[in-house]
Enzyme design. Sequence first.
Site: not given
Length: 321
Positions: A37-38, A162-164
């Site tokens: 993630v980011f 989520a930033k996956i």
Amino acid sequence: MNATTGERWVFHQGEFARARDVALGPGTQGLHYGTGVFEGIRSYAAADGEEALLFKAKEHYERLHASCRLLRLDLPYSPDELVEVSRELVRRNGLTGDAYLRPLVYKLALEPGTPFGVRLSGVSTSVTILAMPMGDYSRAEGIRCGVSSWRRVPDASLPARAKITGAYANNALAVDEATAAGYDDAIMLNQGGSVAEASTANVFVVRSGEVATPGPDSDILLGLTRATVMRIIADETGASVTERAVPRSELHTADEVFLTGTGCQIVPVTEIDGRPVGDGTPGPLTARVREVYRRAVRGADPRYRHWTTSVGLGSRADARV
């Protein structure tokens, strides 16, 4: 700071190191399976020219923690600790102008006793934060977008909140299609056929003075810039933004369309699928929001100073503005 990547400082596995000294093994699980993630965080030169300001840094790290919980990633630093790491990283790199930080948390390696395979448990975690100069790459005169044939991955399959890292292959396919057709960016629809978001930005539409944006049930990332813009519009116009399903046809009948995101900031969309948006120029609300946002991120608007954190380049090392 030397402009080459190798001379930049990064934060990696609990310590500050030169980028050239950081290496990942070929068995890195996050590389194989996209299990990371980011976040993207902006740092801006303050309006007074004496400081650099992180914009909504704590909020970004709170979202990073939430993303980590979804993928069972062990992030051992609190949001406040990560903000302090970010301040130090900007200082070490001498980023006195506008900059961009990329915190990345990802699966590293199978722990002893964990069998081979795709999994989230029994895999160690790595944490890396990069910082680099980044100015305004969006165009004030607006961009041209195409509606992609690639649909947004539904939240039921891969959580949109989520930033996956692996999820962004979906975005890359959409951008590749759009740029091959001569557009600047792609707008993606969800599985139901209504507007989701652009490749890395949320979408707003304006018609007859009313502003709407796809809601949380439209398979979108709940962008922090999106929330910022909704607050600015309420403060500037007294109106609220309606969160709802936005049909594709509304993109072609809107008076204004604009995108919001940490990287692109606020960017007008002046053409979609070869059709002009409104009169084909940035609209008045878009221009107003861009200007207020520009002042807010640089600490020039007292209403929004709580959104910024001083890096501490000068004597005000511990000031929060």
